[in-house]
Design a protein around this motif. Sequence first.
Motif, PDB file in Angstrom:
ATOM      1  N   PHE A 353       0.834  -1.207   0.000  1.00 58.95           N
ATOM      2  CA  PHE A 353       0.000   0.000   0.000  1.00 58.95           C
ATOM      3  C   PHE A 353       0.872   1.263   0.000  1.00 58.95           C
ATOM      4  O   PHE A 353       0.582   2.241  -0.694  1.00 58.95           O
ATOM      5  CB  PHE A 353      -0.928   0.004   1.229  1.00 58.95           C
ATOM      6  CG  PHE A 353      -1.669   1.303   1.423  1.00 58.95           C
ATOM      7  CD1 PHE A 353      -2.766   1.613   0.631  1.00 58.95           C
ATOM      8  CD2 PHE A 353      -1.276   2.207   2.391  1.00 58.95           C
ATOM      9  CE1 PHE A 353      -3.440   2.812   0.802  1.00 58.95           C
ATOM     10  CE2 PHE A 353      -1.948   3.408   2.571  1.00 58.95           C
ATOM     11  CZ  PHE A 353      -3.038   3.712   1.775  1.00 58.95           C
ATOM     12  N   THR A 368      -2.364  -2.390  -5.973  1.00 57.80           N
ATOM     13  CA  THR A 368      -1.746  -3.022  -4.815  1.00 57.80           C
ATOM     14  C   THR A 368      -2.818  -3.754  -4.031  1.00 57.80           C
ATOM     15  O   THR A 368      -3.989  -3.426  -4.119  1.00 57.80           O
ATOM     16  CB  THR A 368      -1.078  -1.998  -3.876  1.00 57.80           C
ATOM     17  OG1 THR A 368      -2.106  -1.182  -3.296  1.00 57.80           O
ATOM     18  CG2 THR A 368      -0.081  -1.141  -4.602  1.00 57.80           C
ATOM     19  N   GLY A 369      -2.396  -4.755  -3.275  1.00 62.97           N
ATOM     20  CA  GLY A 369      -3.348  -5.492  -2.450  1.00 62.97           C
ATOM     21  C   GLY A 369      -3.380  -6.954  -2.841  1.00 62.97           C
ATOM     22  O   GLY A 369      -2.420  -7.465  -3.416  1.00 62.97           O
ATOM     23  N   HIS A 370      -4.502  -7.601  -2.523  1.00 62.35           N
ATOM     24  CA  HIS A 370      -4.549  -9.055  -2.760  1.00 62.35           C
ATOM     25  C   HIS A 370      -5.124  -9.406  -4.127  1.00 62.35           C
ATOM     26  O   HIS A 370      -5.194 -10.583  -4.484  1.00 62.35           O
ATOM     27  CB  HIS A 370      -5.296  -9.765  -1.633  1.00 62.35           C
ATOM     28  CG  HIS A 370      -6.672  -9.225  -1.372  1.00 62.35           C
ATOM     29  ND1 HIS A 370      -7.653  -9.197  -2.326  1.00 62.35           N
ATOM     30  CD2 HIS A 370      -7.212  -8.675  -0.260  1.00 62.35           C
ATOM     31  CE1 HIS A 370      -8.748  -8.682  -1.797  1.00 62.35           C
ATOM     32  NE2 HIS A 370      -8.508  -8.339  -0.557  1.00 62.35           N
ATOM     33  N   PRO A 383       0.648  -9.693   2.708  1.00 56.87           N
ATOM     34  CA  PRO A 383      -0.622  -8.962   2.728  1.00 56.87           C
ATOM     35  C   PRO A 383      -1.134  -8.649   1.324  1.00 56.87           C
ATOM     36  O   PRO A 383      -2.315  -8.353   1.132  1.00 56.87           O
ATOM     37  CB  PRO A 383      -0.270  -7.659   3.457  1.00 56.87           C
ATOM     38  CG  PRO A 383       1.190  -7.466   3.221  1.00 56.87           C
ATOM     39  CD  PRO A 383       1.785  -8.853   3.125  1.00 56.87           C
TER      40      PRO A 383
END
Lengths: 414, 137
Positions: A353, A368-370, A383
């Motif tokens: 993030f 960004t992220g999953h 994460p």
Amino acid sequence: MLETEVKGKRKLELEEIRRDFPLLGREVHGRPLVYFDNGATTQKPKRVIDTIERYYSLENANIHRGVHYLSQQATTAYEEARKKVANFIGAASDREIIFTKGTTDSINLVAFSFGESLKEGDEILISHLEHHSNIVPWQMLCERKGCVLKVIPMNDRGELIQEEFEKLLSTRTKLLALSHVSNSLGIVNPVREMIRKARDYGARVLIDGAQSVQHTTIDVVDLDCDFYVFSGHKIYGPTGVGVLYGKESVLDAMTPYQGGGDMIKTVRFEKTTYNELPFKFEAGTPNIVGGIGLGAALDYLSEFDMHEIEAHEASVSAYLGACLKEIDGVRIYGESEQKLGVQSFLVEGIHPFDLGTILDQQGVAVRTGHHCTQPIMDFYQIPGTVRASFAMYNKKEEVDVFMNALERAVKMLK
Amino acid sequence: MMTLEEKQQDVIEEFSLFEDWMEKYEHLIELGKDLPLIDPEKKTEDRLIQGCQSQVWLESGISDGKMQFTADSDAIITKGIISLLIRVLNQESPESVAKADLHFIREIGLHDHLSPTRSNGLLSMIKRMKMEALRQI
């Protein structure tokens, strides 16, 4: 640049084609935009934007039901778009093309309609690499019908373990639902071989093409899948429209899961009969402009040679991959040779993030992220990742801008 | 003792010194690094505010009629913003926390971080801080 030229096809002259996409000319936070979030959605060529504007300015009418001029014209345009989709993916007939809201909607349609024929104890096989939209509809189906969900495991490189896949197959396997290309890692699954193996057990196969149809040539007959699904907005078309391809015989045997106008032949209170394919799966007024806009996007893409697009995108992606490896503490997720359209990575000690936020401040758009693939993140115990994803209009110079922005971000955040 | 409004003005003034986004974010990152961490064993489900992008843990209590917040996040920029929220809301009465208009976030140009689409848990964290304060009234 590539030397191969296919007769009658437009060459991939990047500066020229970038001008076809008005949004690419804009700035973000005072910097020229570098758009590396094409896996989420692609930008639209002017041809698509103009088609939508012209439709609402001059051609708008409801389809399949009017005798008047505009309605017939709109119906023709919508059905022409269906033919364009059929041609683009090599379907035998446009009766096999169902317009939906998108990939998710297409998968849900299959989960409900095809799923209706399943019984307790039947097995549905998915993989560890699936997007949530190719997991949750099957979990819901399993709850409704008492079916069993099985998952093909992945290895550390992000590849599906083929020996495990073979062990999971049995005559209980009724459906294999598999992504062609992983949206979060870019891994290309060996779908052709996997489809063939699933066939040996009589299983039907759904291929999630959301991340493949825009990057490589698709021929559904050659693949021999029963269903192939994708979204319009990831292939330069509008949002809110998608495609379910299904083999005619398979679709014919399925009952519709949404009822309403357009999908019926006759309606009596005693008994209603359904329309024929593809209309029996398209209840209500469809996303007419979406379908026509998708047709325009495919027309645009068809001006080019898909092999050239694939090779160009692969070279941009490989260049970014090579640059990333030069940076201390970078780990690329998805290390297979077989990758398309995506580089997913993390820098040691930095949260994705934070990286995404600092990249954004420099005009670089990444995801960004999953990426709606929590099981993959759980597998790596991270994460999320930073994902750069590419389209036909991206260029190596943008990778250089990206790398400068990344180095600056890493310096700030370390 | 500064009032809640004075503390907000203080933050706004502090951020007005920065010429560009980079200095602003560098400052946020520093603030994030300085934020007291929550002990790992206290990072439990009930203290977790799940965001899609980053996660926030919040602990709250009351002492002498004033709210006490401690928070943490896995992302450093989120932590920096949290530290500003804590600076403004700590040592305030539950009533002032509950009705606080946190306009400083907009004024220092970080309002983007509070949009629900950012999914970094901050918006939910502010809601949770106010709920915790309401419980004390």
